[in-house]
Design a protein around this motif. Sequence first.
Motif, PDB file in Angstrom:
ATOM      1  N   ARG A  31      62.545   1.500 -23.646  1.00  0.00           N
ATOM      2  CA  ARG A  31      63.542   2.379 -24.255  1.00  0.00           C
ATOM      3  C   ARG A  31      63.135   2.795 -25.665  1.00  0.00           C
ATOM      4  NH1 ARG A  31      68.871   2.510 -22.316  1.00  0.00           N
ATOM      5  NH2 ARG A  31      69.163   1.367 -20.374  1.00  0.00           N
ATOM      6  N   SER A  32      62.655   1.837 -26.448  1.00  0.00           N
ATOM      7  CA  SER A  32      62.315   2.163 -27.832  1.00  0.00           C
ATOM      8  C   SER A  32      61.370   1.122 -28.383  1.00  0.00           C
ATOM      9  CB  SER A  32      63.571   2.234 -28.701  1.00  0.00           C
ATOM     10  OG  SER A  32      64.228   0.978 -28.730  1.00  0.00           O
ATOM     11  N   THR A  50      61.486   6.458 -30.291  1.00  0.00           N
ATOM     12  CA  THR A  50      61.818   6.639 -28.877  1.00  0.00           C
ATOM     13  C   THR A  50      61.029   7.782 -28.252  1.00  0.00           C
ATOM     14  OG1 THR A  50      63.653   8.071 -29.510  1.00  0.00           O
ATOM     15  CG2 THR A  50      64.161   5.751 -29.142  1.00  0.00           C
ATOM     16  N   ASN A  92      62.070  -2.510 -27.009  1.00  0.00           N
ATOM     17  CA  ASN A  92      63.405  -2.722 -26.446  1.00  0.00           C
ATOM     18  C   ASN A  92      63.432  -2.102 -25.066  1.00  0.00           C
ATOM     19  OD1 ASN A  92      66.543  -1.147 -26.572  1.00  0.00           O
ATOM     20  ND2 ASN A  92      66.253  -3.331 -26.284  1.00  0.00           N
ATOM     21  N   GLY A  94      66.167  -2.797 -22.722  1.00  0.00           N
ATOM     22  CA  GLY A  94      67.443  -3.094 -22.082  1.00  0.00           C
ATOM     23  C   GLY A  94      68.429  -3.611 -23.098  1.00  0.00           C
ATOM     24  N   THR A  95      69.570  -3.961 -22.631  1.00  0.00           N
ATOM     25  CA  THR A  95      70.681  -4.334 -23.492  1.00  0.00           C
ATOM     26  C   THR A  95      70.311  -5.441 -24.470  1.00  0.00           C
ATOM     27  OG1 THR A  95      72.138  -3.827 -21.662  1.00  0.00           O
ATOM     28  CG2 THR A  95      73.080  -5.040 -23.496  1.00  0.00           C
TER      29      THR A  95
ATOM     30  N   LYS B  31      76.929  -7.516 -29.961  1.00  0.00           N
ATOM     31  CA  LYS B  31      75.839  -8.329 -29.431  1.00  0.00           C
ATOM     32  C   LYS B  31      75.265  -9.219 -30.534  1.00  0.00           C
ATOM     33  CE  LYS B  31      76.281  -5.675 -25.850  1.00  0.00           C
ATOM     34  NZ  LYS B  31      77.431  -4.932 -26.412  1.00  0.00           N
ATOM     35  N   TYR B  33      72.382 -12.643 -31.176  1.00  0.00           N
ATOM     36  CA  TYR B  33      71.200 -13.277 -30.598  1.00  0.00           C
ATOM     37  C   TYR B  33      70.724 -14.430 -31.475  1.00  0.00           C
ATOM     38  CZ  TYR B  33      71.001  -8.360 -29.024  1.00  0.00           C
ATOM     39  OH  TYR B  33      71.302  -7.108 -28.550  1.00  0.00           O
ATOM     40  N   TYR B  50      77.113 -11.023 -25.386  1.00  0.00           N
ATOM     41  CA  TYR B  50      77.564  -9.634 -25.335  1.00  0.00           C
ATOM     42  C   TYR B  50      78.864  -9.434 -26.091  1.00  0.00           C
ATOM     43  CZ  TYR B  50      74.230  -8.563 -21.611  1.00  0.00           C
ATOM     44  OH  TYR B  50      73.085  -8.356 -20.887  1.00  0.00           O
ATOM     45  N   TYR B  96      74.666  -2.351 -29.409  1.00  0.00           N
ATOM     46  CA  TYR B  96      74.190  -1.571 -28.282  1.00  0.00           C
ATOM     47  C   TYR B  96      75.326  -0.807 -27.639  1.00  0.00           C
ATOM     48  CZ  TYR B  96      71.716  -0.463 -23.980  1.00  0.00           C
ATOM     49  OH  TYR B  96      71.145   0.195 -22.942  1.00  0.00           O
ATOM     50  N   VAL B 101      70.475   5.421 -26.901  1.00  0.00           N
ATOM     51  CA  VAL B 101      69.251   4.848 -27.463  1.00  0.00           C
ATOM     52  C   VAL B 101      68.909   5.488 -28.798  1.00  0.00           C
ATOM     53  CG1 VAL B 101      66.782   4.528 -27.074  1.00  0.00           C
ATOM     54  CG2 VAL B 101      68.392   4.329 -25.179  1.00  0.00           C
ATOM     55  N   HIS B 102      69.195   6.773 -28.955  1.00  0.00           N
ATOM     56  CA  HIS B 102      68.751   7.484 -30.140  1.00  0.00           C
ATOM     57  C   HIS B 102      69.667   7.283 -31.330  1.00  0.00           C
ATOM     58  CE1 HIS B 102      65.759   9.709 -27.805  1.00  0.00           C
ATOM     59  NE2 HIS B 102      66.652   9.691 -26.855  1.00  0.00           N
ATOM     60  N   ASN B 106      70.533   0.332 -31.080  1.00  0.00           N
ATOM     61  CA  ASN B 106      69.760  -0.780 -30.550  1.00  0.00           C
ATOM     62  C   ASN B 106      69.016  -1.543 -31.624  1.00  0.00           C
ATOM     63  OD1 ASN B 106      70.618   0.004 -28.087  1.00  0.00           O
ATOM     64  ND2 ASN B 106      68.732   0.985 -27.472  1.00  0.00           N
TER      65      ASN B 106
END
Lengths: 110, 119
Positions: A31-32, A50, A92, A94-95, B31, B33, B50, B96, B101-102, B106
């Motif tokens: 994705r990126s 991207t 990246n 995915g989520t 999200k 991590y 999540y 997210y 995506v842009h 993310n």
Amino acid sequence: EDKVVQSPLSLVVHEGDTVTLNCSYEVTNFRSLLWYKQEKKAPTFLFMLTSSGIEKKSGRLSSILDKKELSSILNITATQTGDSAIYLCASNSGTYKYIFGTGTRLKVLA
Amino acid sequence: EADIYQTPRYLVIGTGKKITLECSQTMGHDKMYWYQQDPGMELHLIHYSYGVNSTEKGDLSSESTVSRIRTEHFPLTLESARPSHTSQYLCASSEYKGQAVHSGANVLTFGAGSRLTVL
């Protein structure tokens, strides 16, 4: 298995030099691609890429993605001692899925 | 200025002790991590979440556990620390949003890390 490979692993240059750091990736559902700078604290975000061929620029730093070659480069012009750090590349796909490379350790000498 | 905070920054403890590494973010990110980073090695995902009451194990097997009772808080606990747990632990968050995506959604934002040494 997804992987991200960075080169060189380490680099020593003098102030004023230009450096190019490389990142190649093999991931499914790409994705990126992200670049981070890590000093003795939190990795700080530099760029997210991207689209292939579109250069992103911030001051003396720039980066570009080549989806055909599955790679990205990070350029730093007129390096300064403050650029000394580890530069991390991550894909990246995915989520939650971020695959990191081992980083390039850059040392800029005065 | 960091919007994600980790404590302690450094911790040296003896084998068998229970420890909790704290992580809090003020950005309202869904999200969160936990990554483990050893010198010269890649960051490896050990846990992610999540949202509230959602936690999952990451790609790297870990004996630690996490909880997500509040959006802003994602602590990591080791019930009985061992020397093999010596490492740097990095907390991160992201916002997210599906296929956006842009939008920059993310991008991972990292905390300063907790360096753990188990003797």
